[in-house]
Design an enzyme around this catalytic site. Structure first.
Site, mmCIF file in Angstrom:
data_model
loop_
_atom_site.group_PDB
_atom_site.id
_atom_site.type_symbol
_atom_site.label_atom_id
_atom_site.label_comp_id
_atom_site.label_asym_id
_atom_site.label_seq_id
_atom_site.Cartn_x
_atom_site.Cartn_y
_atom_site.Cartn_z
ATOM 1 N N TYR A 1 0.840 -1.199 0.000
ATOM 2 C CA TYR A 1 0.000 0.000 0.000
ATOM 3 C C TYR A 1 0.880 1.257 0.000
ATOM 4 O O TYR A 1 2.095 1.169 -0.142
ATOM 5 C CB TYR A 1 -0.984 -0.064 1.160
ATOM 6 N N GLY B 1 -4.320 -13.776 12.708
ATOM 7 C CA GLY B 1 -5.340 -13.267 11.827
ATOM 8 C C GLY B 1 -6.499 -14.231 11.689
ATOM 9 O O GLY B 1 -7.430 -14.236 12.498
#
Length: 366
Positions: free
Chosen positions: A186, A322
């Site tokens: 990103y 996660g």
């Protein structure tokens, strides 16, 4: 044992009851229009409040920072109000939660931008896809990213300001702190790598110049809410999304020195988690400890045993999980008592309602 997953940890005055962190995971469940956090999300996060720390799903700091459908924002009054429901639910359940501040850069699609152009350090394609909902059918799917335009100096200054405002908005929404998303291809990560940053100005070229954007974002956020309430996520070993920079480790260590100077609370390493991913060299972990004295969080297919091992070896202070937290909201209890883990429903990861989101049951009634 002080290095156990179940030992407490003091994160700059925030008392964590254990060292298990819920990693940030995109789930695309916001109310539309407006990408507004909702009661469903409040329930989801509160169910997982037994973790030492929750790091929220990635949350865009502006409308131009969006790259996926239905992801939450932190730039409107309605979004801030929606997040207040989430933080209150987590705190009422005894938890602690940081917001992950996100700008996707070139990992985006033309449909999210008035001029059809995402912004990035350079006009280079990530050769990747993002999840976008078709407004005609209401169905989501993976689509190719749109070629971005190179950011002007004015764009850079604006985005740094958006990170600052996003941090202020997060605290106003009740978060205990924020995590800057500097990983996984990103925008912040795009500035770091020579493969995605071909600039020849003050923000590109040498490693020192490529680190400048990260440094200025961290300084702005720390100045706004305090370095002790600010962390950052980095991904030294990812190669996908056209991010395979052979010199990235030296650049990451240079960035870590800047992060140390600013005094951020932690560095969160997003480690490669695909099946044939490279093993993280012990030398890198030692080098990082040499240049950075704050807390280190690691994430990437860690099991209970691998988590205990890296804590014992001193390679990390906290371990983030996660997907195991998706199907096992009581993951801490399951690990602590050696209870079996449930499998997640992969078809319900992105979008939808409470199915595959808040309907996973704990292993036992506490």
């Amino acid at each position: 044992m002080t290095n156990s997953l179940f030992a407490s940890y003091d994160l700059n005055g925030i008392k964590l009851p254990n060292r298990m962190v819920m990693a940030p995971m995109t789930r695309c469940r916001t109310n539309q229009p407006g990408n507004i956090p909702n009661d469903l999300m409040a329930t989801y996060y509160a169910q997982r409040a037994s973790s030492g720390l929750i790091i929220s799903e990635a949350t865009q700091i502006s409308s131009t920072g969006q790259g996926y459908s239905f992801t939450p924002g932190i730039h409107s009054d309605e979004q801030i109000a929606g997040w207040r429901k989430v933080t209150k639910a987590v705190h009422d359940a005894g938890g602690r939660i940081f917001l992950q501040l996100w700008h996707v850069g070139r990992m985006s699609h033309e449909s999210f931008h008035a001029d059809g152009k995402p912004i990035a350090p350079s006009a280079l394609s990530p050769d990747a896809q993002v999840w976008v909902v078709d407004p005609q059918t209401g169905q989501g799917g993976m689509v190719d990213c749109t070629l971005p335009r190179a950011m002007t100096l004015s764009d850079i200054a604006q985005v740094i300001g958006e990170f600052r405002q996003g941090a202020a908005n997060a605290i106003a929404a009740g978060f205990d702190g924020v995590e800057i998303h500097g990983a996984n291809g990103y925008l912040v990560d795009q500035f770091l790598r020579s493969t995605s940053n071909h600039r020849d100005d003050a923000y590109g070229g040498s490693p020192e110049k490529r680190v400048r954007f990260l440094k200025e974002v961290c300084e702005a956020v720390a100045d706004e809410i305090g370095a002790e309430r600010t962390g950052i996520r980095l991904a030294p070993f990812i190669t996908q999304r056209n991010m395979n920079d052979p010199a990235i480790i030296d650049t990451i260590l240079l960035a870590a020195r800047e992060i140390e100077n600013i005094g951020l609370a932690y560095i969160h390493l997003s480690e490669a988690d695909w099946d044939d991913a490279p093993v993280i060299p012990d030398q890198f972990r030692k080098d990082l400890r040499t240049v950075y004295s704050g807390a280190i969080i690691v994430a990437g297919k860690y099991t209970k045993q691998r988590g205990e091992t890296i804590l014992s070896a001193g390679g990390a202070d906290l371990v983030a999980y996660g997907r195991p937290f998706i199907a096992n909201p009581d993951l801490v209890d399951r690990f602590q008592n050696d209870l079996p883990l449930d499998d997640l429903d992969g078809a319900t990861l992105f979008g939808g309602d409470g199915k595959g989101y808040i309907d996973y049951e704990p292993a036992r009634t506490l």
